[in-house]
Scaffold this active site. Structure first.
Site, mmCIF file in Angstrom:
data_model
loop_
_atom_site.group_PDB
_atom_site.id
_atom_site.type_symbol
_atom_site.label_atom_id
_atom_site.label_comp_id
_atom_site.label_asym_id
_atom_site.label_seq_id
_atom_site.Cartn_x
_atom_site.Cartn_y
_atom_site.Cartn_z
ATOM 1 N N ASP A 1 0.808 -1.227 0.000
ATOM 2 C CA ASP A 1 0.000 0.000 0.000
ATOM 3 C C ASP A 1 0.839 1.274 0.000
ATOM 4 O OD1 ASP A 1 0.921 0.182 2.555
ATOM 5 O OD2 ASP A 1 -1.020 0.325 3.518
ATOM 6 N N CYS B 1 -21.491 -1.042 11.026
ATOM 7 C CA CYS B 1 -20.217 -0.325 10.947
ATOM 8 C C CYS B 1 -20.433 1.184 11.022
ATOM 9 C CB CYS B 1 -19.464 -0.707 9.680
ATOM 10 S SG CYS B 1 -20.341 -0.369 8.127
ATOM 11 N N CYS C 1 -12.103 10.623 10.950
ATOM 12 C CA CYS C 1 -11.793 9.225 11.264
ATOM 13 C C CYS C 1 -10.670 9.129 12.293
ATOM 14 C CB CYS C 1 -11.403 8.500 9.978
ATOM 15 S SG CYS C 1 -10.846 6.803 10.220
ATOM 16 N N CYS D 1 -8.143 2.694 14.834
ATOM 17 C CA CYS D 1 -9.442 2.374 15.408
ATOM 18 C C CYS D 1 -10.006 1.184 14.649
ATOM 19 C CB CYS D 1 -10.374 3.583 15.279
ATOM 20 S SG CYS D 1 -12.058 3.307 15.911
ATOM 21 N N CYS E 1 -15.366 0.090 13.399
ATOM 22 C CA CYS E 1 -16.238 -0.209 12.261
ATOM 23 C C CYS E 1 -15.948 -1.583 11.676
ATOM 24 C CB CYS E 1 -16.129 0.876 11.190
ATOM 25 S SG CYS E 1 -14.536 0.985 10.359
#
Length: 356
Positions: free
Chosen positions: A136, A196, A216, A243, A246
């Site tokens: 990524d 979510c 976020c 986090c 979700c």
């Protein structure tokens, strides 16, 4: 050798699983044309926040051929990091910091890139071609490509969901000049579920399938370099890196088997449940030592201590005040400001003695 023969595809899947991948699929390079349009709309609305590199690489990110014109097929791969423990278990432990599941073990970039290179070498020996591998750190739309390749679908939280591995897949891709037979794109299975979206502490989803990164907690604690806006600090709770809320509440996770997870991602004891007191005491050498070999190391000491100070302010633990008073004099003003805010939350003195 005809690269489109099923025999090669079957051997490719077998080799991928031998190298630790839980999922593999193939798609055409032009299989996700809408992804580029959605990316530009998202950028135009400013939802990427400080992630300026998203805008700078938008043209190359919009489609595989924008990054590499020779690509004909994309091999999408997923490596499981499904946790054994409940990712939300530390929510009621204000003395501890919560680190996102994906970052509790070894750095996924290293593990996945090594496996991708091994698979690419194998494929080149079987069917010589031009190949490029990506995790990524490159401008690649891993999630739309993974959906097109049949690995799963992008849920309402915008992350990939797999029927076999739930929300817990690291994604990588091999671009190749081979014309490979594509897999069938995955159909979405979210239905009317909104778990979510409802779980997000900061209301970061303005609509299903849309994420405002600026709200976020993962973005705020990892990507954002400056002071975290005060409106989100209370909602951060004891999260010090990322986090999982979700992801963790997705019903499809009941099918995720922790036994399929790559052992390189097993949680390290010091990262599974770090004490806030220990995080507040970190200087740069200590930070580098604790987080060596972890993806967390890239955010640096200051951001981690800033996050820990905010978590301390939310903790209600007066015993953390002395550490915060020291940090209120920190040479990094973002850290110092977070410490002063935390002292105020704890009702501790943060006037002249703690001010810069």
């Amino acid at each position: 050798m005809d690269e489109g023969k099923p025999a090669l595809r079957e051997r490719l899947r077998d080799k991928a699983r031998e190298l630790g991948f839980a999922a593999i699929g193939v798609t055409k390079a032009d299989a996700a044309p809408a992804a580029g349009r959605r990316l530009r709309e998202w950028l135009d609305e400013g939802m990427h926040g400080d992630m300026l590199w998203m805008a700078e690489t938008a043209d190359r990110r919009s489609s595989p051929s924008g990054l590499w014109p020779e690509v004909r097929s994309v091999i999408s791969l997923g490596m499981s990091y499904a946790p054994e423990a409940d990712p939300l278990a530390l929510a009621e432990r204000p003395d501890l910091g919560r680190i996102s599941v994906y970052a509790q073990g070894g750095d996924y970039h290293d593990t996945i890139k090594k496996a991708l290179k091994a698979l690419a070498r194998w494929l080149f020996a079987e069917a010589p071609s031009q190949l490029k591998v990506f995790v990524d750190t490159a401008p690649v739309m891993e999630k739309p490509l993974a959906e097109a390749a049949g690995l799963g679908w992008q849920g309402k939280h915008t992350n990939l969901v797999s029927r076999e591995d739930g929300s817990w897949l690291f994604l990588g891709a091999i671009y190749t000049s081979l014309e490979l037979e594509p897999d069938i794109p995955h159909r979405a299975h979210c239905g009317s579920c909104s778990a979510c979206l409802d779980a997000c502490p900061t209301n970061a989803f303005p609509a299903p399938f849309r994420l405002d990164a600026r709200r976020c907690i993962s973005y705020l604690t990892i990507e954002h370099k400056g002071p975290i806006p005060e409106e989100f600090r209370g909602a951060i709770g004891n999260r010090v890196y990322g986090c999982d809320d979700c992801l963790a509440v997705c019903p499809w996770n009941r099918f995720a088997d922790a036994a399929r997870a790559n052992r390189a991602f097993l949680p390290r004891a010091e990262l599974a449940a770090p004490a806030l007191a220990d995080l507040l005491a970190l200087d740069d050498p200590a930070f580098r030592k604790v987080f060596a070999g972890s993806p967390i190391k890239r955010i640096g000491r200051n951001r981690m201590v800033r996050n820990a100070a905010i978590a301390a302010g939310n903790s209600g633990r007066a015993e953390l005040a002395p550490a915060l008073e020291r940090l209120a004099l920190d040479e990094d003003e973002v850290v110092a400001e977070a410490a002063r805010w935390a002292l105020g939350r704890l009702g501790a003195p943060n006037g002249p003695a703690a001010a810069r």
